[in-house]
Motif scaffolding. Sequence first.
Motif, PDB file in Angstrom:
ATOM      1  N   THR A 148       0.822  -1.222   0.000  1.00  0.00           N
ATOM      2  CA  THR A 148       0.000   0.000   0.000  1.00  0.00           C
ATOM      3  C   THR A 148       0.854   1.269   0.000  1.00  0.00           C
ATOM      4  OG1 THR A 148      -0.309   0.328   2.411  1.00  0.00           O
ATOM      5  CG2 THR A 148      -1.835  -1.182   1.279  1.00  0.00           C
ATOM      6  N   GLU A 149       2.162   1.123  -0.121  1.00  0.00           N
ATOM      7  CA  GLU A 149       3.047   2.292  -0.074  1.00  0.00           C
ATOM      8  C   GLU A 149       3.181   2.946  -1.450  1.00  0.00           C
ATOM      9  OE1 GLU A 149       6.007   1.193   3.597  1.00  0.00           O
ATOM     10  OE2 GLU A 149       6.359   0.159   1.706  1.00  0.00           O
ATOM     11  N   LEU A 201       0.142   6.558   0.665  1.00  0.00           N
ATOM     12  CA  LEU A 201      -0.474   5.261   0.899  1.00  0.00           C
ATOM     13  C   LEU A 201      -1.781   5.169   0.123  1.00  0.00           C
ATOM     14  CD1 LEU A 201      -0.044   5.123   4.795  1.00  0.00           C
ATOM     15  CD2 LEU A 201       1.272   3.778   3.150  1.00  0.00           C
ATOM     16  N   ASN A 206      -4.915   1.973  -1.296  1.00  0.00           N
ATOM     17  CA  ASN A 206      -5.281   0.565  -1.420  1.00  0.00           C
ATOM     18  C   ASN A 206      -6.286   0.302  -2.540  1.00  0.00           C
ATOM     19  OD1 ASN A 206      -7.567   1.641  -0.241  1.00  0.00           O
ATOM     20  ND2 ASN A 206      -7.793   0.022   1.298  1.00  0.00           N
ATOM     21  N   LEU A 248      -4.943   6.385   1.569  1.00  0.00           N
ATOM     22  CA  LEU A 248      -5.082   5.966   2.959  1.00  0.00           C
ATOM     23  C   LEU A 248      -4.394   6.954   3.875  1.00  0.00           C
ATOM     24  CD1 LEU A 248      -4.207   2.154   2.699  1.00  0.00           C
ATOM     25  CD2 LEU A 248      -6.487   3.141   3.003  1.00  0.00           C
ATOM     26  N   GLY A 288      -4.936  -1.329   5.654  1.00  0.00           N
ATOM     27  CA  GLY A 288      -4.797  -1.476   4.208  1.00  0.00           C
ATOM     28  C   GLY A 288      -5.809  -2.415   3.594  1.00  0.00           C
TER      29      GLY A 288
END
Length: 301
Positions: free
Chosen positions: A173-174, A194, A196, A213, A219
């Motif tokens: 999710t980075e 971030l 998702n 996010l 996540g």
Amino acid sequence: MMNTRLLSAAALSAVLTAGLAAPAAAAASAAPKPLTGVAVYLSYGKGYPVSRYEPGKGFTKLGAMPMTGQFSASPDGRKLAWITDAGYVQVGDGRAVTTAAKGAAAGFPCATPVWSPDSKQVAYVRKGGSDAGSISVVGADGKGLKKAGSTLGVCHLAWSADGRYLAGYAGTTEGVYRLDVKTGKAVKVKGVALANHVQSLSPDGSKVVVAPLSKNAPGGDGSWPGGFRPAVVDVATGTKVAIPVKGSLIGAFYLRDGRLVVRVAGRTANTLVVLDGNGRQVQRLTEPAAARNQALLQIVG
């Protein structure tokens, strides 16, 4: 001496009106067709059916979400592609099922395949042992297999309408990454720390619709979301593009001509709000009430 004749005021007016009307008519004919409401939905109810909805005809089942959770609907709203437990890339077109390729990454719900804008090819993540995934493209008939490049953005792939770019979020999710299938090189989308979910790319790939996010937000498991708060982000600058639509936003899609369709939650039925390239509202459609809690996979333009 040339033979000249002066036009009467009425005749001159007719000529000028005709001259002005022609470009206006051409512009009107070039205007994009309004959406009719045809779309593809996923129900998280019994059997996880994926269905095409068409006003006047209702829902027609196209297939079902596989147990891997890795699947996508074609832009024309008529076909499905999915990944099996064994890593087969399968294409369903009506009752016909074709194994288009083997060796796909399987068992990762977020590693979904994606259809090309013309609904003729499928891009997918190949099996591998590194965070950066190798992306391949194959024809829906299993022909023309080729490599597109490697990227950290392997999750919930989206394909730009011009055919050049693929974008997805990292399995950690980075961040979100955009892959240039012409050069095989990937770049990280600025301004997204971030995320998702990647829902859509603008036709030229310059903007991406994502679900960002916050730092401490979970996540999730990588499944396709039933709804999400969309953000439109400029890939190069990281600038967030305003979405001038009121209400609780639960999704957004770019159409091939650059219009942005925003999904707005409703008490009995959701609404699709269509914006032109300048952010002006040009159309509103009410979704079927039965689709209120379903995930929106495609809007058929």
